[in-house]
Write an enzyme that holds these catalytic residues in place. Structure first.
Site, PDB file in Angstrom:
ATOM      1  N   ASN A 164       0.791  -1.257   0.021  1.00 35.35           N
ATOM      2  CA  ASN A 164       0.006   0.012   0.145  1.00 35.35           C
ATOM      3  C   ASN A 164       0.636   1.192   0.167  1.00 35.35           C
ATOM      4  O   ASN A 164       0.413   2.389  -0.444  1.00 35.35           O
ATOM      5  CB  ASN A 164      -0.971  -0.037   1.187  1.00 35.35           C
ATOM      6  CG  ASN A 164      -0.384   0.208   2.535  1.00 35.35           C
ATOM      7  OD1 ASN A 164       0.836  -0.520   2.683  1.00 35.35           O
ATOM      8  ND2 ASN A 164      -1.142   0.373   3.645  1.00 35.35           N
ATOM      9  N   GLU A 264       4.117  -3.387  12.666  1.00 37.56           N
ATOM     10  CA  GLU A 264       3.006  -2.338  12.435  1.00 37.56           C
ATOM     11  C   GLU A 264       1.891  -3.035  11.814  1.00 37.56           C
ATOM     12  O   GLU A 264       1.987  -3.449  10.702  1.00 37.56           O
ATOM     13  CB  GLU A 264       3.688  -1.256  11.662  1.00 37.56           C
ATOM     14  CG  GLU A 264       2.465   0.003  11.641  1.00 37.56           C
ATOM     15  CD  GLU A 264       1.988   0.329  10.481  1.00 37.56           C
ATOM     16  OE1 GLU A 264       0.825   0.127  10.148  1.00 37.56           O
ATOM     17  OE2 GLU A 264       2.477   0.764   9.285  1.00 37.56           O
ATOM     18  N   CYS A 298      -3.126   1.531   6.736  1.00 37.02           N
ATOM     19  CA  CYS A 298      -3.806   0.905   8.052  1.00 37.02           C
ATOM     20  C   CYS A 298      -4.310   1.909   9.085  1.00 37.02           C
ATOM     21  O   CYS A 298      -4.763   1.568  10.293  1.00 37.02           O
ATOM     22  CB  CYS A 298      -2.425   0.385   8.677  1.00 37.02           C
ATOM     23  SG  CYS A 298      -1.655  -0.928   7.855  1.00 37.02           S
ATOM     24  N   GLU A 473       8.078   3.885  14.773  1.00 38.38           N
ATOM     25  CA  GLU A 473       8.889   4.228  13.593  1.00 38.38           C
ATOM     26  C   GLU A 473       8.784   5.667  13.270  1.00 38.38           C
ATOM     27  O   GLU A 473       7.937   6.119  13.711  1.00 38.38           O
ATOM     28  CB  GLU A 473       8.523   3.325  12.254  1.00 38.38           C
ATOM     29  CG  GLU A 473       8.235   2.123  12.456  1.00 38.38           C
ATOM     30  CD  GLU A 473       7.877   1.404  11.102  1.00 38.38           C
ATOM     31  OE1 GLU A 473       6.963   1.690  10.242  1.00 38.38           O
ATOM     32  OE2 GLU A 473       8.588   0.010  10.709  1.00 38.38           O
TER      33      GLU A 473
END
Ligand code: SIN
Length: 497
Positions: A164, A264, A298, A473
């Protein structure tokens, strides 16, 4: 088949289009098997790449382990310079890199350009963080001892990335790893490997020595490649962005070598709109969150809880803006929203729409497939008064269904929002600071975005709680995940003068 055909981008820098994996500073263009990369908008084949054997992942790990012996000794300043070069190279090639993203992922070119700049910003950020890896000094209870800590690179990192964000999910991980002095083996999704290969080309140009940045390719052996990374004693860390289910598998597989992990994973983000929100702002920002990547991020809004008193006016304003979307091939300059990644993505949207309608939801914008554009095109659906029993409340749609769910009280909506095993991002809209703060504290997510639908940037710690994963992150924290703390104690010193 009807639809758009034959849109081939023109590239200023054709060197960015690579035909093989990048291992130990070599381009590996041949293998006994190959796989096709297709433009999801047309299903035309845009590249045929080697589908590599399991030996190649081991070669890449060996190369990264060998390179680590010297790379860990480079000065932070040197690594900072290479990262800065890489940032500059990405920015010089923004247009081409964006076209590659659109071509393989389907998102609109303007969004892809945003992704390239977002992706490059992680290299710039980590060029600045590389020189700021501080330790601590400690005063031990034992008066003749002195102690301090240093941060050292964890070692070879396996970086497993989704389709994505074909560029940004790599740079967010690799930027931190390289800044810390780690070497990397990147496994991109087989649907979107071209951006990863372009990054490998630029990393070489930026000055990174051979073996430091490796990219491996497979379409049919993804589980085996994942297993090899997880089980190899030479790989010291895995960083993965993807589904919670795959995260659980990788975690189990990594147990035998006790690897450092950062994951993640899935989102299912709630949006909560209170009746004292700025309605225009809440609508516009909800749309930005919901339809970024056409719902395929997400952190996209998944469950949109709107206070009952304003749900109808919210739905009306939202429908007006959604009806202005221009859906088309991402490379067409008029397109505001591109296509979905594949048929399964559309089927999931359709299943969630059907379920919500069967349970009593009202149609605000019907949406649906757009076969005249191509097999993966879907016009957004907006449903209102979706009951809290609908599947969309529990399961992330990851597509362009905008589900508005009514609520009455703050306690009730926080209960709905937290009633999930996932906890990545959430959104709150209200102009009452007490409401914003109380709800933000109560939401069980790693990130809470207040009065804005877009919060992601390199300065922000990105990551989840619960089954959305762990590790952060970006930000000042991102580099920590790629280092280990070493404590050095100097003992039996003479008494102070
Ligand atoms: C993701 O979808 O995993 C990342 C989204 C972001 O970086 O904002």
């Amino acid at each position: 088949m009807a639809g758009i055909t034959g849109i081939t981008p023109e590239f200023k820098n054709s060197d960015l289009i690579r035909k093989g994996a990048f291992v130990d500073g070599q381009w590996l263009e041949t293998a006994s098997e190959t796989f096709n990369v297709t433009d999801p908008a047309t299903l035309e084949v845009i590249a045929t790449l080697p589908d590599q054997s399991i030996e190649v992942i081991h070669e890449a790990i060996d190369s990264a382990a060998e390179a680590f012996r010297l790379f860990k000794k480079t000065t932070p300043k040197t690594r900072s310079t290479w990262l800065r070069n890489l940032y500059n190279l990405m920015m010089e090639n923004v247009d081409d890199l964006a076209k590659i993203i659109t071509w393989e992922n389907g998102k609109a070119l303007s969004e892809a350009q945003g992704e390239v700049k977002y992706a490059a910003s992680y290299f710039e950020w980590y060029a600045e963080e590389a020189v700021r890896m501080y330790g601590t000094t400690i005063q031990p209870n034992n008066g003749s001892n002195r102690a301090f800590t240093v941060r050292q690179p964890v070692g070879v990192c396996g970086i497993i990335c989704p389709w994505n964000f074909p560029s940004a999910m790599i740079t967010r991980k690799a930027g931190a790893a390289l800044a810390a002095g780690c070497t990397v083996v990147v496994k991109p999704d087989s649907q979107t490997p071209l951006s990863a290969l372009a990054l490998a080309h630029l990393a070489e140009k930026a000055g990174f020595p051979k073996g430091v940045f490796n990219v491996v390719l497979t379409a049919t052996r993804t589980p085996e490649f994942g297993l090899a990374l997880c089980e190899s004693p030479k790989v010291k860390k895995i960083s993965f962005t993807g589904s919670t289910n795959v995260g659980k598998i990788l975690m189990k597989q990594s147990a035998s070598t006790m690897k450092k992990l950062s994951f993640e994973l899935g989102g299912n983000a709630p949006v909560i709109v209170f009746d004292d929100a700025d309605l225009e702002q809440a609508v516009t920002q909800t749309i930005l969150s919901k339809f970024r990547g056409l719902g395929q991020t997400c952190v996209c809004a998944n469950r949109i809880y709107v206070q009952r008193t304003i749900i109808d006016s919210f739905a009306e304003k939202l429908a007006k803006q959604v009806n202005e979307f221009v859906i088309g091939h991402g490379l067409d300059s008029k397109t505001t929203h591109g296509c979905l990644i594949n048929e399964n993505a559309i089927k999931k949207v359709e299943a969630h729409v059907k379920d919500a309608l069967e349970k009593g939801a009202k149609t605000v914008v019907a949406g649906g497939r757009l076969p005249e554009l191509g097999p993966n095109f879907y016009a957004p659906t907006v449903l209102s008064h979706v009951p809290s029993t609908a599947v969309v409340n529990k399961d992330e749609t990851f597509g362009p269904l905008c589900a508005l769910i009514p609520f009455d009280t703050m306690e009730e909506v926080v209960g709905y929002a937290n009633d999930t095993e996932l906890g990545l991002a959430s959104y709150v809209f209200s102009k009452n600071i007490d409401t914003v703060y109380t709800v933000a504290e109560a939401l069980e997510t790693g990130m809470v975005s207040c009065n804005t639908g877009l919060f992601s940037e390199c300065t922000i710690p990105f990551g989840g709680v619960k089954e959305s994963g762990f590790g952060r992150e970006g930000s000042l924290h991102g580099i920590e995940d790629y280092t280990v703390i070493k404590t050095i104690t100097i003992g039996n010193l003479p008494a102070p003068l």
